[in-house]
Design a protein around this motif. Structure first.
Motif, mmCIF file in Angstrom:
data_model
loop_
_atom_site.group_PDB
_atom_site.id
_atom_site.type_symbol
_atom_site.label_atom_id
_atom_site.label_comp_id
_atom_site.label_asym_id
_atom_site.label_seq_id
_atom_site.Cartn_x
_atom_site.Cartn_y
_atom_site.Cartn_z
ATOM 1 N N GLU A 50 -35.340 -15.187 -13.629
ATOM 2 C CA GLU A 50 -36.251 -15.927 -12.747
ATOM 3 C C GLU A 50 -37.678 -15.941 -13.306
ATOM 4 O OE1 GLU A 50 -38.038 -14.929 -8.417
ATOM 5 O OE2 GLU A 50 -35.844 -14.965 -8.506
ATOM 6 N N ILE A 51 -38.101 -14.819 -13.870
ATOM 7 C CA ILE A 51 -39.437 -14.722 -14.465
ATOM 8 C C ILE A 51 -39.545 -15.587 -15.717
ATOM 9 C CG2 ILE A 51 -40.972 -13.125 -15.711
ATOM 10 C CD1 ILE A 51 -40.150 -10.958 -13.721
ATOM 11 N N GLY A 52 -38.431 -15.728 -16.449
ATOM 12 C CA GLY A 52 -38.429 -16.521 -17.660
ATOM 13 C C GLY A 52 -38.294 -15.726 -18.938
ATOM 14 N N VAL A 53 -37.924 -14.439 -18.804
ATOM 15 C CA VAL A 53 -37.678 -13.609 -19.991
ATOM 16 C C VAL A 53 -36.488 -14.179 -20.756
ATOM 17 C CG1 VAL A 53 -37.001 -11.300 -20.769
ATOM 18 C CG2 VAL A 53 -38.658 -11.555 -18.915
ATOM 19 N N ASN A 54 -36.574 -14.154 -22.087
ATOM 20 C CA ASN A 54 -35.557 -14.819 -22.904
ATOM 21 C C ASN A 54 -34.281 -14.017 -23.121
ATOM 22 O OD1 ASN A 54 -38.484 -15.614 -24.373
ATOM 23 N ND2 ASN A 54 -37.156 -17.340 -23.861
ATOM 24 N N TYR A 55 -34.413 -12.693 -23.315
ATOM 25 C CA TYR A 55 -33.255 -11.868 -23.664
ATOM 26 C C TYR A 55 -33.249 -10.570 -22.866
ATOM 27 C CZ TYR A 55 -32.836 -14.922 -27.750
ATOM 28 O OH TYR A 55 -32.714 -16.013 -28.572
ATOM 29 N N ALA A 56 -32.060 -9.993 -22.742
ATOM 30 C CA ALA A 56 -31.916 -8.731 -22.019
ATOM 31 C C ALA A 56 -31.050 -7.764 -22.826
ATOM 32 C CB ALA A 56 -31.282 -8.968 -20.650
ATOM 33 N N GLN A 57 -31.374 -6.472 -22.685
ATOM 34 C CA GLN A 57 -30.637 -5.410 -23.365
ATOM 35 C C GLN A 57 -30.615 -4.193 -22.457
ATOM 36 O OE1 GLN A 57 -32.484 -4.193 -27.029
ATOM 37 N NE2 GLN A 57 -30.854 -2.770 -27.606
ATOM 38 N N GLY A 58 -29.491 -3.493 -22.423
ATOM 39 C CA GLY A 58 -29.405 -2.296 -21.597
ATOM 40 C C GLY A 58 -27.974 -2.010 -21.198
ATOM 41 N N TYR A 59 -27.763 -0.907 -20.500
ATOM 42 C CA TYR A 59 -26.410 -0.499 -20.135
ATOM 43 C C TYR A 59 -25.750 -1.497 -19.180
ATOM 44 C CZ TYR A 59 -26.321 4.038 -22.452
ATOM 45 O OH TYR A 59 -26.267 5.021 -23.400
ATOM 46 N N GLY A 60 -26.574 -2.280 -18.439
ATOM 47 C CA GLY A 60 -26.009 -3.309 -17.580
ATOM 48 C C GLY A 60 -25.537 -4.517 -18.359
ATOM 49 N N ILE A 61 -25.924 -4.597 -19.616
ATOM 50 C CA ILE A 61 -25.505 -5.678 -20.505
ATOM 51 C C ILE A 61 -24.366 -5.206 -21.398
ATOM 52 C CG2 ILE A 61 -26.255 -7.260 -22.323
ATOM 53 C CD1 ILE A 61 -27.606 -7.693 -19.566
ATOM 54 N N GLY A 62 -24.514 -4.043 -21.954
ATOM 55 C CA GLY A 62 -23.500 -3.486 -22.840
ATOM 56 C C GLY A 62 -23.963 -2.158 -23.393
ATOM 57 N N LYS A 63 -23.076 -1.181 -23.409
ATOM 58 C CA LYS A 63 -23.422 0.137 -23.930
ATOM 59 C C LYS A 63 -23.320 0.147 -25.456
ATOM 60 C CE LYS A 63 -21.930 2.647 -19.797
ATOM 61 N NZ LYS A 63 -21.047 3.706 -19.253
ATOM 62 N N PRO A 64 -24.038 1.063 -26.112
ATOM 63 C CA PRO A 64 -23.915 1.185 -27.565
ATOM 64 C C PRO A 64 -22.473 1.457 -27.967
ATOM 65 C CG PRO A 64 -25.813 2.427 -26.783
ATOM 66 C CD PRO A 64 -25.061 1.993 -25.557
ATOM 67 N N GLN A 65 -22.051 0.860 -29.073
ATOM 68 C CA GLN A 65 -20.692 1.028 -29.587
ATOM 69 C C GLN A 65 -20.747 1.198 -31.097
ATOM 70 O OE1 GLN A 65 -18.348 -2.623 -29.517
ATOM 71 N NE2 GLN A 65 -20.214 -3.813 -29.181
ATOM 72 N N PRO A 66 -19.774 1.898 -31.677
ATOM 73 C CA PRO A 66 -19.765 2.048 -33.134
ATOM 74 C C PRO A 66 -19.748 0.688 -33.827
ATOM 75 C CG PRO A 66 -18.226 3.587 -32.125
ATOM 76 C CD PRO A 66 -18.687 2.664 -31.033
ATOM 77 N N PHE A 67 -20.524 0.558 -34.862
ATOM 78 C CA PHE A 67 -20.606 -0.702 -35.610
ATOM 79 C C PHE A 67 -19.218 -1.112 -36.107
ATOM 80 C CE2 PHE A 67 -23.825 -2.941 -38.632
ATOM 81 C CZ PHE A 67 -23.232 -4.158 -38.355
ATOM 82 N N ASP A 68 -18.428 -0.135 -36.564
ATOM 83 C CA ASP A 68 -17.088 -0.446 -37.075
ATOM 84 C C ASP A 68 -16.216 -1.112 -36.019
ATOM 85 O OD1 ASP A 68 -17.694 0.549 -39.561
ATOM 86 O OD2 ASP A 68 -16.878 2.541 -39.173
ATOM 87 N N GLU A 69 -16.347 -0.670 -34.750
ATOM 88 C CA GLU A 69 -15.555 -1.271 -33.681
ATOM 89 C C GLU A 69 -15.964 -2.717 -33.439
ATOM 90 O OE1 GLU A 69 -15.532 1.026 -30.112
ATOM 91 O OE2 GLU A 69 -14.817 2.859 -31.113
#
Length: 300
Positions: A264-283
């Motif tokens: 709603e504010i107009g921020v372009n991108y989002a990152q965080g545990y509500g988006i996706g948790k860190p995962q091994p690069f190989d996976e």
């Protein structure tokens, strides 16, 4: 030997607390214990670098405009001799204090580039990967040459790499940071200013830094739903970024309510545990190999 070791530790604590002061050694001194614990990391970190005991992880950065651009931030974990995974908060502070962080940055860059070179289909699927650079790496004499050499040796396009530098590091080394950024942008690289808003003079210095993305400090984002001041800060940072032609990334996005408010504010991108948790690069790479590129579907 024990007495001299304790006196030496007390001396360094006195220096850390501002110099020109006394610090008396006590057996149960918490500050001494913390420093001695950090000093033990020196040998552990050198061993980990020598034995490749670091592991690359990734975390998704998603667009809030419903496009399908794929961005990931490269994160780091350490594996000890017993196979236990250690989060970055456990070892990076010691690495920075004892000047080992540039060696770790080099390890991350070299191994990330190698994985990308070995997985060209994944490279085609993503917009770019973000790699964190410490303040010490910005000022290290040979780091720029090292990064340029990695591009040449692997053939990775600069457009596939975004370097993240913290606001504090950039401001403390403004001239060096500007040269560093400008040089790599000529290769097509992107730059993101991490933890933006945490400094006292953020907006004053922003005009001097040719970055592409502002990463809004998560301490403003996580309570945006309930705190009107945090909401105003995020809105202000986003508006300034957009006016200057920069895109914004909000970190610490932990649920859909926060994500909706950011959209709603107009921020372009989002990152965080509500988006996706860190995962091994190989996976991530394994799953990407099972994704049929759109170009192949169209040709059938």
């Amino acid at each position: 030997t024990e007495v001299l070791k304790n006196a030496d530790a007390a001396c360094y604590v006195a220096k850390d607390m501002g110099r020109n002061r006394l610090h008396v050694y006590h057996e149960n001194d918490a500050e001494l214990a913390q420093r001695q614990g950090e000093m033990q990391w020196i040998s552990r970190l050198n061993h980990a670098l020598e034995k490749d005991q670091f592991r690359l992880y990734t975390q998704a950065i998603i667009p809030l405009d419903h496009s399908n651009a794929r961005h990931y931030e490269v994160l780091l974990r350490m594996v000890d001799n017993e196979g236990k995974t250690i989060p970055p908060g456990g070892f990076l502070p010691a690495a920075e204090r004892y000047n080992l962080i540039t060696h770790i940055d080099r390890w991350v860059i070299k191994n990330t580039f190698r994985l990308l070179a070995d997985n060209p289909d994944f490279v085609e699927q993503i917009h770019f990967l973000s790699i964190n650079l410490s303040g010490q790496s910005l000022t290290e004499q040979n780091m720029l040459d090292f990064i340029i050499t990695q591009f040449k040796e692997t053939g990775i396009s600069g457009e596939k790499i975004c370097f993240e530098i913290t606001e504090t590091a950039a401001i403390l080394n403004l001239s060096t940071a500007t040269t560093f950024i400008s040089t790599l942008k000529k290769l097509g690289c992107w730059f993101s200013l991490d933890d933006f808003g945490s400094g006292l003079s953020s907006f004053a210095y922003l005009k001097s830094l040719p970055v592409d993305y502002l990463k809004i400090d998560g301490m403003f984002v996580k309570d945006i739903v309930d705190d009107p001041i945090d909401h105003a800060m995020v809105k202000s940072i986003n508006e300034i970024g957009q006016v200057m032609g920069m895109q914004t990334i909000a970190e610490f996005v932990e649920n859909d309510e926060i994500k909706g408010m950011l959209r709603e504010i107009g921020v372009n991108y989002a990152q965080g545990y509500g988006i996706g948790k860190p995962q091994p690069f190989d996976e991530l790479l394994s799953r990407s190999r099972n994704v049929t590129p759109i170009r192949k579907i169209k040709s059938q």
